[in-house]
Write a protein that holds these residues in place. Structure first.
Motif, PDB file in Angstrom:
ATOM      1  N   ARG A  11      33.677-104.103  75.928  1.00  0.00           N
ATOM      2  CA  ARG A  11      32.989-105.379  75.740  1.00  0.00           C
ATOM      3  C   ARG A  11      31.603-105.357  76.399  1.00  0.00           C
ATOM      4  NH1 ARG A  11      37.997-109.048  77.734  1.00  0.00           N
ATOM      5  NH2 ARG A  11      39.419-108.591  76.025  1.00  0.00           N
ATOM      6  N   ILE A  12      31.480-104.474  77.393  1.00  0.00           N
ATOM      7  CA  ILE A  12      30.204-104.429  78.119  1.00  0.00           C
ATOM      8  C   ILE A  12      29.068-104.009  77.194  1.00  0.00           C
ATOM      9  CG2 ILE A  12      28.959-103.328  80.023  1.00  0.00           C
ATOM     10  CD1 ILE A  12      31.625-103.052  81.464  1.00  0.00           C
ATOM     11  N   LEU A  13      29.346-103.029  76.337  1.00  0.00           N
ATOM     12  CA  LEU A  13      28.279-102.468  75.498  1.00  0.00           C
ATOM     13  C   LEU A  13      27.629-103.498  74.564  1.00  0.00           C
ATOM     14  CD1 LEU A  13      29.217 -98.842  74.470  1.00  0.00           C
ATOM     15  CD2 LEU A  13      27.172 -99.632  75.634  1.00  0.00           C
ATOM     16  N   LEU A  18      22.993-106.798  73.463  1.00  0.00           N
ATOM     17  CA  LEU A  18      22.434-108.097  73.083  1.00  0.00           C
ATOM     18  C   LEU A  18      21.502-108.630  74.179  1.00  0.00           C
ATOM     19  CD1 LEU A  18      22.496-110.401  70.955  1.00  0.00           C
ATOM     20  CD2 LEU A  18      24.345-111.422  72.284  1.00  0.00           C
ATOM     21  N   ALA A  19      21.964-108.476  75.426  1.00  0.00           N
ATOM     22  CA  ALA A  19      21.144-108.950  76.550  1.00  0.00           C
ATOM     23  C   ALA A  19      19.836-108.170  76.622  1.00  0.00           C
ATOM     24  CB  ALA A  19      21.923-108.807  77.858  1.00  0.00           C
ATOM     25  N   LEU A  20      19.933-106.861  76.407  1.00  0.00           N
ATOM     26  CA  LEU A  20      18.724-106.029  76.457  1.00  0.00           C
ATOM     27  C   LEU A  20      17.756-106.392  75.336  1.00  0.00           C
ATOM     28  CD1 LEU A  20      17.369-103.651  77.887  1.00  0.00           C
ATOM     29  CD2 LEU A  20      18.614-102.113  76.382  1.00  0.00           C
ATOM     30  N   SER A  21      18.335-106.650  74.174  1.00  0.00           N
ATOM     31  CA  SER A  21      17.501-107.022  73.036  1.00  0.00           C
ATOM     32  C   SER A  21      16.812-108.365  73.278  1.00  0.00           C
ATOM     33  CB  SER A  21      18.378-107.096  71.783  1.00  0.00           C
ATOM     34  OG  SER A  21      17.575-107.323  70.665  1.00  0.00           O
ATOM     35  N   LEU A  22      17.565-109.322  73.811  1.00  0.00           N
ATOM     36  CA  LEU A  22      16.967-110.626  74.127  1.00  0.00           C
ATOM     37  C   LEU A  22      15.906-110.485  75.217  1.00  0.00           C
ATOM     38  CD1 LEU A  22      20.126-112.934  74.071  1.00  0.00           C
ATOM     39  CD2 LEU A  22      18.143-113.135  72.577  1.00  0.00           C
ATOM     40  N   GLN A  23      16.185-109.595  76.151  1.00  0.00           N
ATOM     41  CA  GLN A  23      15.213-109.343  77.219  1.00  0.00           C
ATOM     42  C   GLN A  23      13.891-108.846  76.643  1.00  0.00           C
ATOM     43  OE1 GLN A  23      15.431-109.608  80.669  1.00  0.00           O
ATOM     44  NE2 GLN A  23      13.286-108.990  80.634  1.00  0.00           N
ATOM     45  N   ARG A  24      14.013-107.917  75.693  1.00  0.00           N
ATOM     46  CA  ARG A  24      12.807-107.326  75.096  1.00  0.00           C
ATOM     47  C   ARG A  24      12.077-108.307  74.188  1.00  0.00           C
ATOM     48  NH1 ARG A  24      12.642-101.996  73.219  1.00  0.00           N
ATOM     49  NH2 ARG A  24      13.017-102.745  71.121  1.00  0.00           N
ATOM     50  N   LEU A  63      24.774-101.510  82.300  1.00  0.00           N
ATOM     51  CA  LEU A  63      23.617-102.223  81.734  1.00  0.00           C
ATOM     52  C   LEU A  63      22.308-101.619  82.238  1.00  0.00           C
ATOM     53  CD1 LEU A  63      24.525-106.009  81.498  1.00  0.00           C
ATOM     54  CD2 LEU A  63      25.254-104.106  80.126  1.00  0.00           C
ATOM     55  N   GLY A  64      22.330-101.170  83.496  1.00  0.00           N
ATOM     56  CA  GLY A  64      21.129-100.511  84.026  1.00  0.00           C
ATOM     57  C   GLY A  64      20.846 -99.202  83.310  1.00  0.00           C
ATOM     58  N   LEU A  65      21.925 -98.527  82.953  1.00  0.00           N
ATOM     59  CA  LEU A  65      21.760 -97.274  82.196  1.00  0.00           C
ATOM     60  C   LEU A  65      21.137 -97.553  80.817  1.00  0.00           C
ATOM     61  CD1 LEU A  65      22.583 -94.501  83.253  1.00  0.00           C
ATOM     62  CD2 LEU A  65      24.638 -94.635  81.865  1.00  0.00           C
ATOM     63  N   LEU A  66      21.598 -98.629  80.190  1.00  0.00           N
ATOM     64  CA  LEU A  66      20.988 -99.020  78.900  1.00  0.00           C
ATOM     65  C   LEU A  66      19.502 -99.325  79.097  1.00  0.00           C
ATOM     66  CD1 LEU A  66      23.702-101.448  77.407  1.00  0.00           C
ATOM     67  CD2 LEU A  66      23.323 -99.043  76.842  1.00  0.00           C
TER      68      LEU A  66
ATOM     69  N   VAL B  38      17.620 -91.176  70.551  1.00  0.00           N
ATOM     70  CA  VAL B  38      18.738 -91.652  69.726  1.00  0.00           C
ATOM     71  C   VAL B  38      19.046 -93.109  70.039  1.00  0.00           C
ATOM     72  CG1 VAL B  38      21.235 -91.392  69.350  1.00  0.00           C
ATOM     73  CG2 VAL B  38      19.756 -89.372  69.390  1.00  0.00           C
ATOM     74  N   PHE B  39      19.033 -93.449  71.315  1.00  0.00           N
ATOM     75  CA  PHE B  39      19.335 -94.828  71.733  1.00  0.00           C
ATOM     76  C   PHE B  39      18.308 -95.804  71.161  1.00  0.00           C
ATOM     77  CE2 PHE B  39      19.008 -98.351  74.772  1.00  0.00           C
ATOM     78  CZ  PHE B  39      20.313 -98.799  74.760  1.00  0.00           C
ATOM     79  N   ALA B  40      17.028 -95.388  71.245  1.00  0.00           N
ATOM     80  CA  ALA B  40      15.970 -96.289  70.788  1.00  0.00           C
ATOM     81  C   ALA B  40      16.009 -96.491  69.282  1.00  0.00           C
ATOM     82  CB  ALA B  40      14.615 -95.748  71.208  1.00  0.00           C
ATOM     83  N   THR B  41      16.227 -95.403  68.550  1.00  0.00           N
ATOM     84  CA  THR B  41      16.144 -95.511  67.085  1.00  0.00           C
ATOM     85  C   THR B  41      17.453 -95.950  66.437  1.00  0.00           C
ATOM     86  OG1 THR B  41      16.573 -93.150  66.965  1.00  0.00           O
ATOM     87  CG2 THR B  41      14.273 -93.848  66.800  1.00  0.00           C
ATOM     88  N   LEU B  42      18.537 -95.380  66.863  1.00  0.00           N
ATOM     89  CA  LEU B  42      19.796 -95.644  66.166  1.00  0.00           C
ATOM     90  C   LEU B  42      20.548 -96.847  66.705  1.00  0.00           C
ATOM     91  CD1 LEU B  42      21.207 -92.039  65.639  1.00  0.00           C
ATOM     92  CD2 LEU B  42      19.970 -93.481  64.022  1.00  0.00           C
ATOM     93  N   ILE B  43      20.333 -97.161  67.972  1.00  0.00           N
ATOM     94  CA  ILE B  43      21.123 -98.261  68.546  1.00  0.00           C
ATOM     95  C   ILE B  43      20.277 -99.512  68.744  1.00  0.00           C
ATOM     96  CG2 ILE B  43      22.551 -98.971  70.513  1.00  0.00           C
ATOM     97  CD1 ILE B  43      23.285 -95.969  70.838  1.00  0.00           C
ATOM     98  N   MET B  44      19.164 -99.360  69.477  1.00  0.00           N
ATOM     99  CA  MET B  44      18.407-100.561  69.841  1.00  0.00           C
ATOM    100  C   MET B  44      17.678-101.190  68.657  1.00  0.00           C
ATOM    101  SD  MET B  44      19.004-101.774  72.672  1.00  0.00           S
ATOM    102  CE  MET B  44      17.850-103.120  72.678  1.00  0.00           C
TER     103      MET B  44
END
Lengths: 174, 344
Positions: A11-13, A18-24, A63-66, B38-44
């Motif tokens: 569930r974390i991922l 989503l949080a990272l995307s909203l952050q950006r 989340l920090g790794l993301l 990969v993370f930037a293009t395929l996931i984010m």
């Protein structure tokens, strides 16, 4: 379907992405006094306040790794800082087993302050100089206060994310 | 999640993993670089697209609510800016038109061979009975009473009062204004004569000598006693030939009839036949000793020829070339007319 797919680890991922995307897309575009509020860190400290230091540390790490993967910081730097933030916020559970929203917010503020402050200090330790500036005196209180304000709203999501349920107290009836 | 591990072990594991990752990344591990890509293009990217789709309308609505006043102020400021630019545009266009007007006036004045003073109309007559305008040059610039005033299109009047720095110009439409004028041919007739002189030069006596001018009277086929004059200048080698044609029909006194009405030309020779004047003929100043203006200033064109009842005389109405209601820049020709004529 394996049960692990519906477990807290997975569930974390989606929440983190989503949080990272909203952050950006949102929080980075609307700074407060030129300081960008950190939604990801707010989710981390809310998870810590909801689930305790160990869960807070793990959520902060993931989340920090993301965050590291998405940015240009050395991989593991923000993960370590947010892990510290999540762990700090989780220490509210050493005081009460079921913290009130305001108590969770206070620990979220402390945890967010630690997490945000840890980033430049850890960066300095590994050789990325120039991050420690007087501007941190403005930046950290704003980020911490923002996380504290967002914490009550993020607590239910964080509880679901880390697999913690609110305890229901029952009155013993003779 | 990490349920089997104690709290300290979990935290230690997290810290050690982070330190390991930092070390690997700082040493430039290609796997980590690839993982970032990969993370930037395929996931984010897909997540960002989805988030943007959901968030953008909300964000815009929020911006609309919170920044309404700013947007209104910005719109007002831009509106002011547009108005300012429109004003500048009008100013620029006005400057261009004024420059063109000045150029036309200068061309006409210099073609007449007299020194002229440029002036601007600064005032109109306050009377309903006098057609005058005030110009911003006076005796300090050499302007004297009686001097003709033109604009780019032709004669507009004469100076009637002179002050050191301004003057009053009586417009040609004023009933008290009169000037010696002559009717020339219509433009079509001029073109016809030019064509005749070019294609059938028989009948034209030309003396081709170096730098010689020859004036010849043409047997121009006209029933009236008009005088046709052809001035031909030929130089050797004979490849260059300039022909100036001037066909004078009648002369008379041109008088104003009041504001908004055409001028009337009364012939000097009362026996002039009506058929000798055609609508569209060009009228200019006749010049001469007793005239207020030198010869050749364009005045206007014949717009109507009326036969007087019981007489063979014709009343010729002339419309001015100049538009007196739109005067701005004018030119005062420093031509000093005969003092006897000035008083008329």
């Amino acid at each position: 379907m394996p049960r692990i797919l519906f477990g807290p680890a997975f569930r974390i991922l989606p929440i983190g992405l989503l949080a990272l995307s909203l952050q950006r897309l949102v929080f980075a575009e609307h700074p407060v006094h030129d300081v960008k509020l950190q939604l990801v860190l707010a989710v981390v400290v809310a998870a810590g306040a909801a689930g305790g230091p160990d869960r807070g540390a793990v959520v902060g790490f993931v989340l920090g790794l993301l965050y590291d993967l998405n940015g240009t910081t050395p991989l593991g730097l923000v993960a370590l800082a947010y892990g510290l933030g999540g762990m700090t916020a989780g220490y509210v559970h050493t005081l009460v087993s079921e913290p009130q929203w305001w108590m969770a917010s206070i620990f979220a503020i402390i945890g967010a302050g630690v997490g945000e402050l840890a980033v430049p200090f850890l960066g300095q330790m590994i050789g990325d100089s120039g991050w420690i500036t007087p501007r941190l005196l403005v930046q950290i209180p704003i980020v911490a206060a923002g996380a504290g304000l967002m914490c009550p709203a993020l607590m239910p999501i964080s509880r679901w994310m880390v697999g913690v349920k609110r305890r229901k107290w029952k009155v013993m009836v003779e | 999640m990490f349920a089997s591990l104690s709290r300290r072990r979990v935290i230690l594991l997290v810290v050690l993993t982070c330190v390991l990752l930092i070390t690997l990344d700082k040493r430039g591990n290609p796997v980590i670089d690839r993982a970032r890509g990969v993370f930037a293009t395929l996931i984010m990217r897909p997540v960002d697209v989805a988030t943007n789709t959901l968030v953008l309308p909300i964000e815009r609505a929020w911006d609309g609510i919170t920044h309404y006043d700013d947007l209104k102020k910005e719109r007002d400021a831009l509106y002011d800016q547009v108005q300012h630019m429109r004003g500048n545009d009008v100013k620029a266009q006005t400057a261009i038109l004024e420059a063109q007007e000045l150029l036309r006036i200068t061309r006409l004045s210099s073609a007449l061979g007299y020194t002229s003073v440029l002036a601007q109309v600064v005032g109109d007559s306050s009377s309903n009975f006098q057609n005058t305008v005030e110009i911003n040059v006076g005796s300090s610039r050499g302007v004297k009473v009686g001097m003709p005033v033109t604009d780019g299109a032709g004669l507009i009047g004469k100076v009637t009062k002179v002050f050191p720095d301004h003057s009053i110009v009586l417009l040609a439409t004023d009933p008290s204004y009169a000037i010696a004028a002559q009717i020339l041919a219509t433009p079509e007739e001029v073109a016809e004569v030019i064509a005749t002189s070019v294609t059938t030069p028989s009948g034209v006596t030309e003396t081709e000598t170096a730098s010689t001018s020859t004036t010849t009277t043409l047997p121009f086929d006209q029933p009236d006693p008009a005088v046709s004059t052809t001035s031909t200048t030929s130089t050797l080698p004979p490849s260059t030939t300039t022909t100036i044609l001037e066909i004078v029909r009648e002369s008379g006194a041109l008088e104003g009839q009041g504001n908004g009405r055409p001028l009337v030309l009364r012939f000097t020779d009362s026996s002039s036949a009506v058929t000798s004047v055609r609508v569209g003929a060009i009228v200019d100043t006749a010049g001469g000793n007793s005239s207020l203006a030198p010869h050749g200033i364009p005045i206007g064109i014949v717009t109507r020829v009326v036969t007087e009842t019981g007489s063979s005389n014709a009343v010729v109405e002339v419309t001015l070339n100049a538009r007196l209601e739109r005067l701005n820049f004018v030119s005062v020709l420093l031509f000093e007319p005969n003092q006897n004529a000035v008083g008329r």
